[in-house]
Each structure stands twice: as C-alpha cells, then as structure tokens.
Design a protein around this motif. Structure first.
Motif, mmCIF file in Angstrom:
data_model
loop_
_atom_site.group_PDB
_atom_site.id
_atom_site.type_symbol
_atom_site.label_atom_id
_atom_site.label_comp_id
_atom_site.label_asym_id
_atom_site.label_seq_id
_atom_site.Cartn_x
_atom_site.Cartn_y
_atom_site.Cartn_z
ATOM 1 N N THR A 1 0.852 -1.188 0.000
ATOM 2 C CA THR A 1 0.000 0.000 0.000
ATOM 3 C C THR A 1 0.887 1.237 0.000
ATOM 4 O OG1 THR A 1 -0.049 0.330 2.377
ATOM 5 C CG2 THR A 1 -1.603 -1.274 1.479
ATOM 6 N N ALA A 2 0.269 2.385 0.055
ATOM 7 C CA ALA A 2 1.045 3.626 0.110
ATOM 8 C C ALA A 2 1.817 3.730 1.421
ATOM 9 C CB ALA A 2 0.112 4.824 -0.053
ATOM 10 N N LYS A 3 1.439 2.915 2.397
ATOM 11 C CA LYS A 3 2.099 3.013 3.696
ATOM 12 C C LYS A 3 3.055 1.860 3.973
ATOM 13 C CE LYS A 3 -1.255 5.554 6.530
ATOM 14 N NZ LYS A 3 -2.065 5.445 7.744
ATOM 15 N N ALA A 4 2.725 0.660 3.545
ATOM 16 C CA ALA A 4 3.493 -0.498 3.986
ATOM 17 C C ALA A 4 3.195 -1.693 3.105
ATOM 18 C CB ALA A 4 3.128 -0.848 5.428
ATOM 19 N N SER A 5 4.101 -2.702 3.176
ATOM 20 C CA SER A 5 3.687 -3.979 2.605
ATOM 21 C C SER A 5 3.163 -4.853 3.726
ATOM 22 C CB SER A 5 4.789 -4.668 1.809
ATOM 23 O OG SER A 5 6.019 -4.375 2.322
ATOM 24 N N VAL A 6 2.129 -5.601 3.405
ATOM 25 C CA VAL A 6 1.338 -6.268 4.427
ATOM 26 C C VAL A 6 0.909 -7.623 3.880
ATOM 27 C CG1 VAL A 6 -0.957 -6.185 5.488
ATOM 28 C CG2 VAL A 6 0.464 -4.140 5.469
ATOM 29 N N GLU A 7 0.871 -8.631 4.764
ATOM 30 C CA GLU A 7 0.343 -9.932 4.358
ATOM 31 C C GLU A 7 -1.084 -10.067 4.852
ATOM 32 O OE1 GLU A 7 3.521 -12.390 5.967
ATOM 33 O OE2 GLU A 7 3.985 -13.000 3.899
ATOM 34 N N LEU A 8 -1.937 -10.580 3.991
ATOM 35 C CA LEU A 8 -3.345 -10.711 4.364
ATOM 36 C C LEU A 8 -3.671 -12.162 4.721
ATOM 37 C CD1 LEU A 8 -5.131 -8.511 1.672
ATOM 38 C CD2 LEU A 8 -4.260 -7.848 3.923
ATOM 39 N N PRO A 9 -4.333 -12.354 5.862
ATOM 40 C CA PRO A 9 -4.769 -13.697 6.247
ATOM 41 C C PRO A 9 -6.134 -14.008 5.633
ATOM 42 C CG PRO A 9 -5.092 -12.163 8.068
ATOM 43 C CD PRO A 9 -4.608 -11.346 6.892
ATOM 44 N N CYS A 10 -6.335 -15.254 5.309
ATOM 45 C CA CYS A 10 -7.577 -15.650 4.654
ATOM 46 C C CYS A 10 -8.724 -15.667 5.676
ATOM 47 C CB CYS A 10 -7.419 -17.042 4.059
ATOM 48 S SG CYS A 10 -8.807 -17.499 3.034
ATOM 49 N N PRO A 11 -9.852 -15.072 5.341
ATOM 50 C CA PRO A 11 -10.959 -15.066 6.297
ATOM 51 C C PRO A 11 -11.770 -16.372 6.308
ATOM 52 C CG PRO A 11 -11.489 -13.673 4.400
ATOM 53 C CD PRO A 11 -10.120 -14.226 4.165
ATOM 54 N N PHE A 12 -11.568 -17.258 5.338
ATOM 55 C CA PHE A 12 -12.380 -18.469 5.257
ATOM 56 C C PHE A 12 -11.476 -19.703 5.177
ATOM 57 C CE2 PHE A 12 -14.095 -15.205 2.289
ATOM 58 C CZ PHE A 12 -15.092 -14.708 3.109
ATOM 59 N N ALA A 13 -12.010 -20.850 5.594
ATOM 60 C CA ALA A 13 -11.343 -22.130 5.364
ATOM 61 C C ALA A 13 -11.983 -22.777 4.147
ATOM 62 C CB ALA A 13 -11.485 -23.020 6.584
ATOM 63 N N GLY A 14 -11.172 -23.438 3.323
ATOM 64 C CA GLY A 14 -11.729 -24.112 2.157
ATOM 65 C C GLY A 14 -10.676 -24.328 1.093
ATOM 66 N N THR A 15 -11.122 -24.347 -0.137
ATOM 67 C CA THR A 15 -10.223 -24.580 -1.258
ATOM 68 C C THR A 15 -10.172 -23.318 -2.107
ATOM 69 O OG1 THR A 15 -10.983 -26.861 -1.282
ATOM 70 C CG2 THR A 15 -9.740 -26.103 -3.212
ATOM 71 N N VAL A 16 -8.950 -22.945 -2.492
ATOM 72 C CA VAL A 16 -8.819 -21.742 -3.306
ATOM 73 C C VAL A 16 -9.490 -21.981 -4.653
ATOM 74 C CG1 VAL A 16 -7.205 -20.181 -4.457
ATOM 75 C CG2 VAL A 16 -6.679 -21.079 -2.163
ATOM 76 N N GLY A 17 -10.427 -21.153 -5.014
ATOM 77 C CA GLY A 17 -11.089 -21.246 -6.307
ATOM 78 C C GLY A 17 -10.270 -20.549 -7.374
ATOM 79 N N ALA A 18 -10.214 -19.241 -7.302
ATOM 80 C CA ALA A 18 -9.482 -18.491 -8.323
ATOM 81 C C ALA A 18 -8.790 -17.306 -7.687
ATOM 82 C CB ALA A 18 -10.451 -18.006 -9.401
ATOM 83 N N LEU A 19 -7.621 -16.996 -8.255
ATOM 84 C CA LEU A 19 -6.957 -15.743 -7.904
ATOM 85 C C LEU A 19 -7.451 -14.708 -8.903
ATOM 86 C CD1 LEU A 19 -3.306 -17.095 -7.355
ATOM 87 C CD2 LEU A 19 -5.238 -17.026 -5.751
ATOM 88 N N LEU A 20 -8.120 -13.699 -8.421
ATOM 89 C CA LEU A 20 -8.828 -12.783 -9.317
ATOM 90 C C LEU A 20 -7.958 -11.616 -9.784
ATOM 91 C CD1 LEU A 20 -12.230 -12.699 -7.385
ATOM 92 C CD2 LEU A 20 -11.590 -14.141 -9.329
ATOM 93 N N VAL A 21 -6.803 -11.438 -9.131
ATOM 94 C CA VAL A 21 -5.953 -10.303 -9.493
ATOM 95 C C VAL A 21 -4.523 -10.805 -9.682
ATOM 96 C CG1 VAL A 21 -5.095 -8.048 -8.770
ATOM 97 C CG2 VAL A 21 -7.413 -8.740 -8.146
#
Lengths: 323, 361, 445
Positions: C43-63
């Motif tokens: 981001t404009a402030k920092a690099s950050v890792e995002l934790p997944c809010p759900f358990a399951g199987t990854v469907g698609a990476l949209l970006v």
C-alpha cells in the motif's frame, strides 16, 4: 504534468520549499525515518538531514511551543500534528502565542509557522482521528487557515503557506491523501494568491460552497444533479474570500454550504451570515447548510450517516431550490 | 545497550525460566495462580492475534497490538484488588482482560460500533484513552477523590514511554506528589513511540524521573510476570496505606507494529526483534511451570484449545456485532434533554427513511 | 454443500484507497485455513500480508501479481467445504472507508411523496426560516392584519423599487408569501418584467444570462481594489442636489425623436456633469504613478469614463473611452452599449481597463451615499445615490423635491480639499440647473 496523490504532492511541495529557503525546518512526531504516519514527509530527512527534518518528542504543546522559539530565532518551522484530535494539547500555544505574538510585539516578531494537520473523517478510524477543528482556528484572529482539495492545490498552497510571514494552520483532508490528480511541478507557486476561493465548476441555478474533503463530494453531486450547480472551493478559510461566493450567489440566488464539521458556529454559519450581508436581495432562499450533526464524531460504522455525501448534498440543493 | 539497561531491573524469572532472587522484592503464588497467569497471557495473545487478522480481513478499522507486553499487562492487572481502579491506554488488552472486560467489548471500538465499549463503573476500569497521556491525570484525580472519601482504594494509571514526553504525564507526577495520591504510575517502556526509539533519543532511565518529583521509581523486567506482580503489588499496597505514588517502569518491547496502520520495517531492524523474542514473557513462564512440575503438556494443550475456542468466539462475535442504528449517534451527547439535538435526530430519521433502495451505478 | 466466497481487498491502513498485489502464497486448488497468509500486498504506507478469512479450497486468484486494485475489489475466491448453518451476514466491512458517490447519479432514490424537509433541522435549526409565522395557515393577504408580509428578498427589493407596499398585496405564493408577479400586478406593471429573459431592475440577475469569460479580470480588479484602498489616502465629500430641473431636462431629452431607442437616465446627466467637471478641473482626471524614480502624477488630457455596473459576474467597471467632448445623446448611446456588453458577458479586458475617472450608481441599490473606493491608479470616483422625494427648503418653505446625494472620493495625495470641493460643487451645480451651467460654462468656478 505528473499524476500523483495528494500525499506525494505535499511531499513535493515541502521539498521545493526546503530547497528554496534553508531556514525552513520540518518538525513533528515520526516525520523523519518513518516519513510521517501518512508518509507526507517520506524521504525528506534522508535528503535534507536530521537538522532540517526533526523527529520531535511526543508532546504537541512542546512541538508548537519550541517552534515559536525557533521562529523568533528566524527559522520557518513547518510543524506536523499527527492527527486532528491531537492538536488540542498545543491549542494554548497556538491561540495564546502563535496567533498573538506579532501583535504583542507591535510587528517586531513574526511567526512564519505552518502547522500541518491531517483532518476530517471517512477513513474508518478510531476515536479522536476524524475531527474537523477548523472553526476553532478560523475564530482565532492572527491565524491564517488554508485547506487544499486536490493534489495540484496541495502542491502550490503548501509552498505559499510556508512563504507566508503569518502563521498558517494548514489542514490536510486525510481521506483525500490517496486521491490522484495531475500536478504541474513546474507551476510557479507565487503566480496566484492562495487566499482566494476557486470556482471549480460553473453553474447557474445553485451555488455550493465547500472545502477540503467535501470538494470532491460536491463536484460529484454537481455532476449528478438535475440542475446547474456551481461548485466553489473556499480553500482559504481565513481570510474567507466571500466576494467570489457573493458574486456567484448574485447570479444563482441559491447557496448551500457543505462541510464535515458540525453545523453550529461552523464555517457554514459564517458564510451564511456574510452572504446575507453582502447580497441579501439576491437570495431566493435562505442559505442552507449540509454538515455533520452537532454530536461528537461518531463511531466509524456510523460515519457514513454523519458525513455529508452525494445524496445529502443533492438533498440540500433540492431543498434550497424548492424554497 | 538493551541488555545493560535491563540489568537495573527487578527480575524474579530469567528469560530461561530460572527463578532468581531480588534483594527488595519477592512473591509467593500458588500453583493455581501461576497456571492462571499462564492461561491469561496465552488467551490475551490469542485475542491480539485474532484481532490483528480481523483487521487485515477488513473487519476492524484498526488494531493496536499488545504482542510481547502480556506479562507487564496481565501481571499488573492481576495485582489489583477488586476495589482498585485502572486507567489503561489503547494497547492494554491484558489489563482489560484482567479486569474482566469481555473481549468483544474491547473490540467494539476498533470495529467502530462504539466509541468506548464497556461500563467503566461496573468493571472499575476506565475506557481506553487514545490521546496520549491524558489518563495519567485522571488516575491521579480519581485517587485524590478516593483519598477525600477516606477509602483505601488504589489507582493504577497506565501509559507508555512516549507519553512521558507529554505535559499531562509530567503534570500528573506533580499532582500525585503534591497530594500524596494513592496512585501507581505504570509505564510500559516498550522502547518505541511509533518510530521514536526511547533510549537512543534520551538515555536517562525513565524510572529515575520519579525522584525529581518526590516519589520512588522502580524498574522491573516487564517480560517477567512474577517480578511485575511483586513490584506492582508493593506499589499498590504503598498507595493504599497512605505512602503515596510510585512510578513503575516495566521494561519490555513492542513486538508488533505500533498499530495495523504502521510499518516498523521503515525504522527498526529485525535483529532487535530476535533479541526480544528470546525474552518472551509466555515462554519463560511455560518453561518454569514445566520444569517445576506445576503444569504438564496436557495442561498446555488444554489452554491452546481454549485459545482456539476464544479465537472462534471473537471471530464470530465481531462479524455478527449488531450495526448501531444511525440515530444512536445522538445518544448521550448530553446528560440532560437538548432540543436542538432532538430536532437533528428527527431530521436524520426522516431523511434516511425517505430512501427506498440503492440505485446501481 | 459447498459455497463460494470471495475476499475483497480491505483498507489495511486508515483511508488507503488501493494496493498492489506483490505475491500470492496460494494457488487454485490449495486448501487454506482461516487466517492462513495468502497474499502480500503493498500500500502507500506499507507492505502487508493478508490472512484468509475463510477455510476451504482456493477457487481463483482474481488479481494478477503486479496489478494495482482499489480497496473493495474481490481478489480471491474460496470454495468453502461446509456452508455455514445460517447465511452469514455480508455487510459492508469496516475497513473499506466511506462509500463515495458516483458521478453517474444518485446512489439512492427518494420515496416519491415523502418529503424529508418536513420539520427538518435544516428548517428548524440550521436554516431557520426568517419568519416563524410561516407555520401559520396563511390565507389571502386581506386576512393578514399584523406582522410583516412574507416575501423573498428579491421580491422585497422589487416592491421597494416599484413603490409597492407589500402588506397591501394579495399573496399567492405557496407559503402565503408575496411573489414577484403579485408585486408586479399590484404595481400595474407588465408582468413580464422581472421574469427571466425580460428586462429587470438594474441588478436583479436573470438566471438565463450568459457567463462572462472575465473571471480573471474580475479577480485582478478585486486585488487592485484592496491595494487601492490601502495605498491611496481616500477623502470623501457629499452634497445633496435638488434634481427637479435635471429631471425636467431628462423628460425633454426623452421626448426628442433622436432618443427613441435610448435609455436616457439620470446617470447620463451625472456622467455629463462629471466630464464637465474633469474638463474644468483636469487634476481630478489624473493618475498617481509609482515610477522607478519615485512617484509622479499624470494629468490626463482625455476623459476615459469608467462606469461601475452590476453584472452577472459581479461589479465591473467598463470604460467609455474618449468621453471628453461627447454630446449628451452620444454619451447616452455609448454608455448603453458599454453596459449591455458588460451585462452580456462580452466585455473584453480592454473594455475594462484604461479609465481615468469613475462614476458609480449606487442609487440602483436603493442607496443614498457612500465612500466609494478609487479604481486602481485613478484619483477620483463619484457615486450617485437614489433620487427620492425629500423635504427641501425653497424660499423659506418646506416642499417635497426629488433629491439625490453625490459622494466624491478622491486621492488626497493629488487632490486637496479645495479642489475636490470645487469639482464636486461643479457637478452639483450642473445637475441643479443644467441649462444655466451650460450658459455660464467656464465663467464660474
């Protein structure tokens, strides 16, 4: 022309001001190595040194008070207050000393301070991080108050504020820090005075006067409106450029003033009073205010209801026309 | 340098979990109490990590992490008697936990559904103060009131190393000394005021400031929960018995960013973090409990399961927090009726109910 | 039963609007746990890792990696192993900032027929109507026996200009207020007067007016006014003039066939008087100049008369060049052209500069006198007030006479009190008896 965010434009403006005048020093909490919590001073300590970009102790009254001393010594301190809600510990220094020293010394001691304050809401922040304190400062004689609304204005007005021999409260609309716009970095910051309102969008039916974070909202509302809305960015809150507003109202007969701050004794009240004095006989309706309510800034989940948005601005436009 | 500074601190449990003696302070706790402290710290850490994740998932506006400061917060919070009163900062989740504030009430402000979160009178714990150092004066004033009432309550005022720069904290020292207030100033020196390194900017030890104001100051290893309790209990007892204020400097470390909006990689080195990871407050108590045979793997596993359950409770609880109706922003602005505000409330309700649906754009 | 969820990019740092995807830690088909770190963003402030809010199987990476996307953009989909017992709330999340409006239109629509403005604080508090009686049922005016009549300010002004007493007018407005056409009917005027597009009293602006592309000029003049006010030491003098004879002269002028299409107003006579005064006293038609070798005064041979006009773009001072020797009808014609041009927004910067002396008509605002500020550089400005019947002593008896006040401001660095007084007196004398003044031209001072 370069596309950049308002935060970057402010950074570029600060850089230009520091290059132009070696007695400009930046002073504030976390502005050096961190580059400020909004990164507005990013990289400046590296390039200008720790003697010109000074990380201050965590004490706002101390920061402003020592800046008064530095100004007496001939420096031009540019202070950063981290968030609007943290300026109040420094309020005494600002009101009692910064604003009055020129007068009390019969003009001998100038206070060419700039006090930069990120202000306003809309970022989902916690308590004390979303306030709009502008009326306190506008009410205080001896202070000038500026607030930019887009990156180009930020780039120019921060340089003008620093060049001013008067103390300037420089209010940065924090929810617009990351809005991008075209900036002409070669523009001469002294070609135009900053102490004027700007007609950003011409219109014939209703005048909407706003400033800072609300300017974008009002431009969007004007776009969506079913009548012709003239949008005026006040930009200079003290001195207030009422002539531009009055000239517009003489044509439209209708005025809506929009700000985030609570309505009572706010800028809207001042604009309404001055316009009724200047062009009463042109008013087809009372001046309407679309503002935050008279409550402490609410918990962030409610800020959408507190902050004037496109619909509330248009509601104000509708009501002023229906009067 | 960090090690050198820590050398002057009261310590009863080394980072390796060795019980050591101090010439002025000691503490005797039952096994149940020791296990309870371990449980508190693990659960507070889980609360903290879950809240951090929820912020990263867009469920909280902001979070100020207490990671690494569990011993200082739980140790001091658990030293309070039920009648004592605490004034925490926005980072003191271990203190509010110890006072019995439900975690979801703590999270409500960070989610932005509340401007405070809990009943400070019932829980005898003030809401989080955000403006740095303001609450130090409140703690002194509350203590002055208790004194005037002839009560033997003690008050504890929390703040960080950065706050000692503020006028309010220094004025609090003056008032506490002048009025011999029954207050303990509990300063968690976590080394960093956002990006400002405490000792690189001013190496004078914080606890030594107390002497200049006319009351005692003591530095304690803030990651040693036994030492924190021993020192805090003594200071609270001194306050209750009319001895006046004490400044406790809990020497610790902010393991995480200042808040979720911060990026500490811009101003501090990872190796500093490694040094402090070896001084972790939970690990040393766990080693001590295991080595002394006070707790076994079964107990630790049970606490981990409790922590996992707490995380689920927090996650579900935060995501299902009721949305406050818009007009509640008009509640409690004034204690007495206020007609102007009532009109604005009615206007808001009328206005908002005049819309039926969203127009897709 | 599986269910697909998507995770939208949150605002991780108080007001951020976008972020760049630096790297994905998971791929489609991977199993993910709640809070498993799935992506690193900058981001404009920092690099950050995002934790997944759900358990399951990854469907698609949209970006894709390297893409910059706005906050709120779905970035990944997760196939959830078990659908939740009850539909989970999908409220707008906290960390996404305030919704901004879209230029395409209003986000929400008002329920037809409901008016939010009823009892609104905007009316009750923030914009309290000027008159509490607006809540009363107000019938025809005949039933109103006390209190001020209701009317909007521009209607009040129109009434005053037309000499209409508002309390005697039957109101037809929505709120029992007197409307513009009520006033016009009451005055017997053509109801088209005062309507947009028709001629209106001098400074009542019509909404359909064209914009004047002279904002920059106007701005420059505003600055110059301030400068003028605080550099030139202003002195202002007043004199009242009995306009009886002047109005008679005007009537005779209007009756001439040559003035059929002309607006021969009192202002034309005042302008003529001012030009005559400037001819007789050239120093009042001069400029103060701060030159490189110190200041000097330029006394102008020619009178270039600036005429302050209220226009849709505000007060402008178009300039009538070469007015020194104009006859009265030519003067009227040229003034009319000048003001029309300014009102229509067609004035060029050249039209607005170059004046040597200024006349301003504040009478059109219903004002008697004032202390006008000099146009920058000029040394005299004359203000004319409204003409109103006032008691006037003639041969020892009080009679009603149409009286007008003249106010002359001058730059005391150039013009002393004696000269200023003589110049003002000369304008007043001309208006008091235009015929006599012409006859004795130059023989009196």
């Amino acid at each position: 022309m370069t596309t950049m965010t308002m935060a970057k434009a402010l950074n570029a403006g600060l850089r230009r001001a520091m290059e132009r005048e070696r007695r400009v020093v930046l002073f504030g909490e976390d502005i050096g190595r961190l580059g400020g919590v909004f990164r507005v001073t990013d990289g400046l300590q590296k390039d200008f040194g720790e003697h010109r970009v000074i990380d201050a102790p965590l004490a706002e009254s101390g920061i402003v008070g020592t800046s008064v001393g530095m100004a007496m010594r001939g420096f031009r301190p540019v202070v950063e207050i981290q968030f609007d809600g943290f300026v109040y510990p420094a309020f005494d220094q600002i009101v009692s000393q910064v604003a009055k020293t020129l007068r009390r010394t019969d003009g001998a001691v100038r206070m060419p301070l700039v006090i930069r304050i990120p202000y306003g809401g809309g970022i989902g922040a916690v308590e004390h991080h979303s306030e709009s304190p502008e009326a306190y400062f506008v009410h205080t004689a001896g202070l000038r108050v500026l607030t930019p609304s887009d990156p180009q204005a930020a780039y120019l007005t921060i340089q003008q504020a620093i060049a001013s021999d008067d103390p300037v409260i420089y209010l940065e609309p924090k929810r617009r820090y990351w809005d991008k716009g075209e900036v002409d970095l070669d523009a001469d910051p002294f070609a135009l005075s900053p102490w004027h309102a700007r007609v950003l969008r011409p219109g014939d039916d209703v005048t909407v006067a706003c400033y800072g974070p609300m300017v974008r909202t009002c431009l969007e509302a004007a776009e969506a409106a079913d009548c012709s809305v003239e949008v005026i960015d006040l930009q200079s809150l003290s001195p207030l450029d009422i002539d531009v507003v009055a000239a517009s109202v003489r044509r439209t007969g209708h005025l809506v003033v929009v700000h985030e701050a609570s309505s009572t004794a706010g800028l809207g009240a001042e604009v309404a009073a001055r316009v009724s004095e200047e062009c009463f006989y042109s008013l087809e309706a009372p001046v309407l205010r679309v503002t935050g309510y008279d409550v402490p800034y609410p918990a962030s989940r409610l800020e959408e209801h507190f902050l004037p948005d496109l619909d509330r601005v248009l509601d104000g436009v509708d009501r002023v026309r229906a009067f | 340098m960090v090690d050198g500074m820590l050398g002057s601190a009261v310590q009863l449990l080394t980072p390796e979990g060795e019980r050591v003696a101090d010439e002025d302070y000691d503490i005797s706790l039952s096994n149940a109490e020791l296990k309870g402290l371990y449980r508190d710290m693990v659960l507070v850490r889980r609360l903290d990590s879950e809240a951090t994740a929820l912020q990263r998932q867009g469920e909280l506006g902001l979070w100020a992490s207490s990671l690494g400061q569990e011993a200082a917060q739980v140790g001091s919070g658990r030293s309070l008697l039920p009648g004592d009163y605490a004034f925490p900062t926005y980072r003191d989740h271990g203190v509010t936990w110890s006072r019995g504030v439900p975690p979801l009430e703590v999270l409500a402000m960070f989610r932005g559904v509340s401007t405070g979160g809990w009943d400070p009178i019932a829980l005898r714990c003030a809401i989080y103060t955000i403006v740095i150092g303001n609450q130090a004066l409140h703690a002194v004033g509350y203590g002055m009131g208790a004194q005037l009432d002839g009560s033997s309550e003690a008050v504890i005022g929390y703040f960080g190393d950065g706050a000692t720069d503020e006028g309010d904290v220094n004025e609090a020292f003056v008032f506490a000394a002048d009025f011999n207030a029954p207050v303990v100033f509990f300063c968690q020196n976590n080394q960093w005021a956002i990006s400002s390194p405490r000792e690189r900017k001013n190496p004078a030890p914080l606890y030594e400031r107390a002497a200049g104001f006319g009351f005692p100051g003591v530095r304690v290893d803030g990651n040693d929960i036994l030492a924190v309790m021993a020192v805090t209990r003594a200071a609270l007892e001194r306050a209750r018995s009319g001895g006046g204020p004490t400044l406790v400097e809990a020497y610790t470390y902010r393991m995480a960013a200042h808040t979720t909006s911060d990026d500490p990689t811009r101003y501090r080195h990872a190796e500093e973090l490694e040094i402090w990871r070896l001084r972790d407050p939970i690990e040393r108590l766990k080693v001590f409990l295991a080595r002394q045979g006070i707790a076994d793997r079964g107990y630790f596993d049970q606490i981990d399961r409790e922590a996992a359950d707490l995380a689920v409770m927090i996650r579900d609880g935060v995501r299902s927090m009721p949305e406050p109706p818009a007009e509640t922003m008009f509640d409690h602005v004034y204690a007495e009726p206020h007609e102007q505000l009532e009109r604005q409330r009615r206007w808001l309700v009328d206005y908002e109910s005049s819309f039926t649906h969203e127009v897709s754009s | 039963m599986s269910e697909q969820r998507s995770f939208a990019l949150p605002d991780v740092g108080e007001g951020l609007t976008e972020a760049e995807i630096l790297r994905w830690h998971v791929q489609p088909g991977d199993l993910v746990e709640v809070n498993q770190l799935i992506v690193e963003i900058e981001t404009a402030k920092a690099s950050v890792e995002l934790p997944c809010p759900f358990a399951g199987t990854v469907g698609a990476l949209l970006v894709d990696v390297g893409a910059v996307v706005p906050v709120g953009t779905p970035i990944i989909t997760i196939e959830m192993a078990d659908a939740p017992q009850q539909a989970e709330r999908q409220a707008v999340l906290v960390g996404y900032g305030v919704k901004e409006g879209t230029p395409s239109g209003r986000r929400r629509r008002r329920v037809p027929g409901t008016e939010a403005s009823e009892g609104s604080p905007a009316e009750d508090v923030a914009v309290a109507p000027s008159d509490e009686s607006s809540d009363e049922p107000v019938g025809p005016a005949a039933t109103r026996t006390s209190g001020p009549a209701l009317a909007k300010p521009p209607v009040r002004r129109l009434a005053r200009e037309l000499g209409v007493d508002l309390t005697l007018v039957t109101p037809t407005g929505q709120n029992g207020d007197v409307t513009r056409s009520d006033v016009l009917s009451a005055s017997g005027s053509d109801p088209s007067i005062g309507r947009p597009g028709a001629a209106r009293p001098a400074d009542v602006q019509t909404r359909s007016d064209e914009r004047m592309p002279v904002r920059g000029v106007q701005r420059a003049m505003a600055d110059a006014m301030v400068q003028s006010a605080f550099t030139a030491p202003h002195v202002t003098e007043w004199v009242d003039v009995d306009m009886s004879r002047a109005l008679q002269v005007l009537d005779r002028l209007r009756a001439l066939p040559e003035s059929a299409d002309l607006r021969v107003s009192p202002m034309i006579l005042v302008a003529a008087g001012l030009i005559r005064a400037a001819r007789a006293h050239p120093r009042i038609n001069s400029s103060w100049v701060d030159g490189p070798d110190g200041p000097h005064v330029d006394v102008h041979g020619e009178v270039h008369l600036g005429i302050a006009a209220d226009t849709p773009r505000g007060l402008l001072v178009p300039c009538l060049k070469g007015a020194t020797d104009l006859g009265i009808l030519e003067l009227a014609r040229r003034v009319q052209q000048l003001i029309d041009t300014a009102r229509e927004g067609r004035a060029t910067p050249a039209d607005l500069t170059g004046g040597t002396i200024t006349l301003t008509n504040i009478g059109v605002f219903g004002i008697d006198g004032g202390t006008p500020i000099l146009s920058p550089g000029q040394t005299s400005i004359l203000a004319m007030g409204r003409i109103l019947d006032r008691p006037w002593v003639v041969d020892g008896a009080v009679v009603a006479r149409p009286v007008m006040q003249l106010s002359l401001s001058f730059d005391h660095r150039v013009i002393d009190g004696a000269l200023g007084s003589r110049a003002l007196r000369s304008v007043a004398d001309f208006l008091t008896d235009p015929g006599l003044a012409v006859l004795v031209d130059g023989e009196r001072s």
